[in-house]
Design a protein around this motif. Structure first.
Motif, short mmCIF file in Angstrom:
data_model
loop_
_atom_site.label_atom_id
_atom_site.label_comp_id
_atom_site.label_asym_id
_atom_site.label_seq_id
_atom_site.Cartn_x
_atom_site.Cartn_y
_atom_site.Cartn_z
N ILE A 62 0.82 -1.21 0.00
CA ILE A 62 0.00 0.00 0.00
C ILE A 62 0.86 1.26 0.00
O ILE A 62 0.49 2.27 -0.58
CB ILE A 62 -0.93 0.01 1.24
CG1 ILE A 62 -1.70 -1.31 1.33
CG2 ILE A 62 -1.87 1.19 1.21
CD1 ILE A 62 -2.44 -1.67 0.05
N ARG A 93 -3.81 -3.71 -3.20
CA ARG A 93 -4.07 -2.31 -3.53
C ARG A 93 -5.52 -2.09 -3.95
O ARG A 93 -6.11 -1.05 -3.67
CB ARG A 93 -3.10 -1.87 -4.64
CG ARG A 93 -1.66 -1.81 -4.17
CD ARG A 93 -0.69 -1.42 -5.29
NE ARG A 93 -0.93 -0.07 -5.78
CZ ARG A 93 -0.51 1.04 -5.17
NH1 ARG A 93 0.15 0.95 -4.02
NH2 ARG A 93 -0.74 2.23 -5.68
N PRO A 250 -3.08 3.88 -2.95
CA PRO A 250 -3.84 3.30 -4.07
C PRO A 250 -5.20 3.95 -4.25
O PRO A 250 -5.92 4.22 -3.28
CB PRO A 250 -3.99 1.82 -3.67
CG PRO A 250 -3.88 1.82 -2.18
CD PRO A 250 -2.95 2.93 -1.82
#
Length: 300
Positions: A62, A93, A250
């Motif tokens: 992430i 993500r 993300p």
């Protein structure tokens, strides 16, 4: 008798009429199987958003994480959705992408719905006055510009981040609720029960929020459910052109944009985030249809 009624109040038991109304609402909602399917999709999306840290197999993907040794790997049992050009797990993500999308929709609607509803109530109640003219002309100015174009213009002026993208969408979203509530409030304000409330000296706030607003809730709730998908799509569009959430955090639009230049070789970088967007939008659209059917007084 007094003790019995008091006991019922303490237990919070519903009246027979309320129970009957709930049964009717449940029947109207569940008779459309797509609505139930939409509710399941929405609940799954919320589950992904809330428990992303627990579900994500590679939570380090992430943040600022690089693993070039595992870059651009195709989907496998180790990486369900493959990896991106930085070696980050796409599945992890995408899970976090649900969180950002739902947060944006909740914040935008939490601000735009009350603002638009209150302005619509005021303009509808004072129909034909200067107050009505000012509020509705301002709304018409916003509505005359295509939503995405207006959001892009606002977001391009501000620093690109999640907060400013939500602000950009909120600024162009409230007029839709003003227009919706205005149409309902204009007709309801001429009803006898509103005139009776005026005759007995009820305050303007009581008339607006106790007499008129409850009769406008059905279309508002229906539009809210349908708008969640549109807000998410708008946020993804801003993110796609670099005006939304910034890397490495993300976001659906940003992930789709990153993978688009690598199509068709690294197709999973685009296809799976796009599927995530479609998943949540489809869920809320089906749910909105169910809510509309539920409040439809003409249904059987």
């Amino acid at each position: 008798m007094e003790k019995t009624s008091e006991t019922k109040k303490k237990k919070g038991l519903l009246s027979p009429s309320t129970k009957e109304n709930l049964k009717i609402y449940r029947y109207k909602f569940t008779r459309n199987k797509l609505s139930v399917f939409g509710l399941i999709l929405v609940l799954v999306s919320i589950f992904f958003a809330v428990f992303a840290e627990v579900i994500a197999p590679y939570p380090e993907s992430i943040g600022s994480f690089v693993d070039y040794a595992n870059a651009s790997l195709a989907p496998s049992m180790e990486h369900f959705f493959g990896t991106d050009q930085m070696g980050r797990d796409v599945f992890s993500r995408v899970l976090y992408g649900f969180r950002g999308a739902l947060i944006m929709s909740v914040v935008v609607l939490a601000i735009s719905v009350p603002v638009g509803t209150i302005l619509g109530l005021i303009a509808g109640y004072y129909h034909g006055t200067k107050i009505d003219a000012v509020i509705m002309r301002i709304s018409d100015i916003f509505l005359s510009v295509p939503s995405l174009i207006l959001a892009l213009c606002i977001a391009s002026i501000l620093k690109p981040n999640m907060m400013n993208s939500m602000l950009a969408v909120t600024i162009m979203w409230w007029p839709w609720y003003t227009r919706l509530v205005y149409g309902n409030a204009s007709s309801i304000s001429e009803e006898y029960f509103v005139k009776n409330a005026e005759m007995i000296g009820a305050s303007k706030a009581h008339i607006l929020f106790k007499e008129i607003l409850p009769n406008c809730l059905s279309p508002i709730f229906t539009k809210m459910a349908l708008d969640v998908g549109w807000v998410i799509l708008m946020g993804a569009s801003l993110s796609f052109v670099g005006l939304g959430e910034q890397p490495p955090t993300p976001a659906f639009g940003q992930m789709i944009s990153d993978g688009a230049s690598l199509m068709p070789d690294v197709w999973w970088m685009t296809i799976f985030p796009a599927a995530g967007v479609a998943f949540v939008i489809l869920g809320f659209n089906f749910l909105g249809d169910g809510i509309r059917d539920m409040f439809d007084k003409g249904g059987h």
